[in-house]
Write an enzyme that holds these catalytic residues in place. Structure first.
Site, PDB file in Angstrom:
ATOM      1  N   HIS A   1     -33.007  56.731  39.173  1.00 27.33           N
ATOM      2  CA  HIS A   1     -33.547  57.494  38.036  1.00 27.33           C
ATOM      3  C   HIS A   1     -32.565  57.530  36.860  1.00 27.33           C
ATOM      4  CE1 HIS A   1     -31.704  60.557  40.656  1.00 27.33           C
ATOM      5  NE2 HIS A   1     -31.479  61.272  39.592  1.00 27.33           N
TER       6      HIS A   1
ATOM      7  N   THR B   1     -28.085  54.974  40.743  1.00 26.40           N
ATOM      8  CA  THR B   1     -29.291  55.800  40.772  1.00 26.40           C
ATOM      9  C   THR B   1     -30.523  55.026  40.306  1.00 26.40           C
ATOM     10  OG1 THR B   1     -30.364  57.757  39.871  1.00 26.40           O
ATOM     11  CG2 THR B   1     -28.724  56.726  38.483  1.00 26.40           C
TER      12      THR B   1
ATOM     13  N   PHE C   1     -27.657  65.540  33.351  1.00 19.13           N
ATOM     14  CA  PHE C   1     -28.981  66.121  33.111  1.00 19.13           C
ATOM     15  C   PHE C   1     -28.874  67.587  32.668  1.00 19.13           C
ATOM     16  CE2 PHE C   1     -33.124  67.863  34.396  1.00 19.13           C
ATOM     17  CZ  PHE C   1     -33.969  66.907  33.869  1.00 19.13           C
TER      18      PHE C   1
ATOM     19  N   PHE D   1     -22.258  63.269  21.387  1.00 19.70           N
ATOM     20  CA  PHE D   1     -22.701  62.578  22.597  1.00 19.70           C
ATOM     21  C   PHE D   1     -21.576  61.714  23.148  1.00 19.70           C
ATOM     22  CE2 PHE D   1     -25.119  58.995  24.570  1.00 19.70           C
ATOM     23  CZ  PHE D   1     -25.856  59.733  25.487  1.00 19.70           C
TER      24      PHE D   1
ATOM     25  N   VAL E   1     -23.231  58.287  33.314  1.00 20.47           N
ATOM     26  CA  VAL E   1     -24.379  57.895  34.133  1.00 20.47           C
ATOM     27  C   VAL E   1     -24.256  56.400  34.410  1.00 20.47           C
ATOM     28  CG1 VAL E   1     -26.874  58.079  34.406  1.00 20.47           C
ATOM     29  CG2 VAL E   1     -25.706  59.592  32.797  1.00 20.47           C
ATOM     30  N   ILE E   2     -24.226  56.066  35.711  1.00 19.92           N
ATOM     31  CA  ILE E   2     -24.025  54.667  36.100  1.00 19.92           C
ATOM     32  C   ILE E   2     -25.301  54.137  36.748  1.00 19.92           C
ATOM     33  CG2 ILE E   2     -22.625  53.101  37.501  1.00 19.92           C
ATOM     34  CD1 ILE E   2     -20.327  55.130  37.245  1.00 19.92           C
TER      35      ILE E   2
ATOM     36  N   ARG F   1     -14.298  52.331  29.364  1.00 23.79           N
ATOM     37  CA  ARG F   1     -14.610  53.145  28.181  1.00 23.79           C
ATOM     38  C   ARG F   1     -14.098  54.574  28.309  1.00 23.79           C
ATOM     39  NH1 ARG F   1     -17.677  49.117  29.174  1.00 23.79           N
ATOM     40  NH2 ARG F   1     -18.704  47.940  27.500  1.00 23.79           N
TER      41      ARG F   1
HETATM   42  N1  INI Z   1     -25.692  62.683  36.928  1.00 23.25           N
HETATM   43  C1  INI Z   1     -24.735  62.069  36.178  1.00 23.25           C
HETATM   44  O1  INI Z   1     -24.101  62.731  35.359  1.00 23.25           O
HETATM   45  N2  INI Z   1     -24.491  60.747  36.346  1.00 23.25           N
HETATM   46  C2  INI Z   1     -25.163  59.980  37.235  1.00 23.25           C
HETATM   47  O2  INI Z   1     -24.887  58.767  37.337  1.00 23.25           O
HETATM   48  C3  INI Z   1     -26.155  60.609  38.043  1.00 23.25           C
HETATM   49  N3  INI Z   1     -26.863  59.852  39.038  1.00 23.25           N
HETATM   50  O3  INI Z   1     -26.448  58.731  39.338  1.00 23.25           O
HETATM   51  O4  INI Z   1     -27.865  60.295  39.573  1.00 23.25           O
HETATM   52  C4  INI Z   1     -26.394  61.992  37.854  1.00 23.25           C
HETATM   53  N4  INI Z   1     -27.349  62.632  38.570  1.00 23.25           N
HETATM   54  C5  INI Z   1     -27.380  64.063  38.686  1.00 23.25           C
HETATM   55  C6  INI Z   1     -28.161  64.728  37.560  1.00 23.25           C
HETATM   56  O5  INI Z   1     -27.434  64.665  36.343  1.00 23.25           O
HETATM   57  C7  INI Z   1     -28.428  66.196  37.873  1.00 23.25           C
HETATM   58  O6  INI Z   1     -27.210  66.883  38.014  1.00 23.25           O
HETATM   59  C8  INI Z   1     -29.250  66.402  39.138  1.00 23.25           C
HETATM   60  O7  INI Z   1     -30.430  65.639  39.113  1.00 23.25           O
HETATM   61  C9  INI Z   1     -29.641  67.892  39.302  1.00 23.25           C
HETATM   62  O8  INI Z   1     -30.482  68.317  38.227  1.00 23.25           O
END
Ligand code: INI
Length: 185
Positions: free
Chosen positions: A114, A112, A83, A139, A107-108, A153
């Protein structure tokens, strides 16, 4: 050879020459003339799922080295999660210090609720960082159902998305350099 034979050979030769000229023109966009020692690269990598993202980073650095980039000169910036990649990518690209910026994350979905927000915002923000700065931002963020799919991957049986994101950065930087510049508004 009669006159007709000579004419046919001449036409055939002309055809071959013009076809190879066309081919060369198309291929010239695939060359990386300025790449190598002089290239300035930054990588933004997310620490979340670091087991995977470290492998993506290894793949990206290996790709850059394979293209003659001095990897000790590549700046690697870690962020908490995918994020956070867009903000840092925007800063790096907007600094005009780099020829391209490579974003790496994982991101898995299983981990999560979200997933869509994190993955979607990372993708949209990374695209925007490139578009608003005019600097290629690539990306290399895996979005998978399971950790196994991610590892596949990240140097596993489906290659390494970090390598792909690095080679895309090289190609895009080289391509943008060769295309006509945007006119002033
Ligand atoms: N961030 C990731 O890079 N991968 C994930 O799978 C993930 N999950 O599962 O929630 C994840 N969450 C954290 C997010 O990117 C932020 O760092 C957090 O929300 C703080 O802003």
């Amino acid at each position: 050879l009669g006159l007709a034979g000579v004419a046919i050979v001449a036409v055939a030769l002309g055809f071959l020459v013009s076809m190879s000229a066309l081919l060369l023109e198309e291929m010239s966009f695939r060359l990386y003339p300025r790449w190598g020692q002089a290239a300035r690269l930054a990588i933004a990598a997310a620490r979340f799922n670091e087991l995977v993202t470290r492998k993506l980073l290894e793949g990206a650095l290996a790709a850059l080295a394979a293209h003659g980039v001095a990897v000790e000169d590549v700046d690697v910036v870690w962020v908490p999660g995918a994020f956070e990649l867009p903000l840092v990518a925007r800063r790096l690209a907007g600094s005009r210090t780099y020829d391209a910026v490579i974003c790496l994350g994982c991101v898995i979905r299983g981990e999560t609720v979200h997933f869509e927000h994190v993955a979607g915002q990372a993708a949209a923000g990374i695209r925007e960082a490139g578009q608003t700065t005019g600097v290629p931002v690539t990306f290399g963020v895996l979005t998978t159902e399971t950790l196994g799919q991610a590892l596949d991957r990240a140097g596993g049986k489906h290659g390494n998305k970090g390598w792909d994101a690095a080679t895309a950065a090289i190609e895009m930087s080289s391509l943008l350099e060769q295309l006509p510049k945007e006119a002033e508004p």
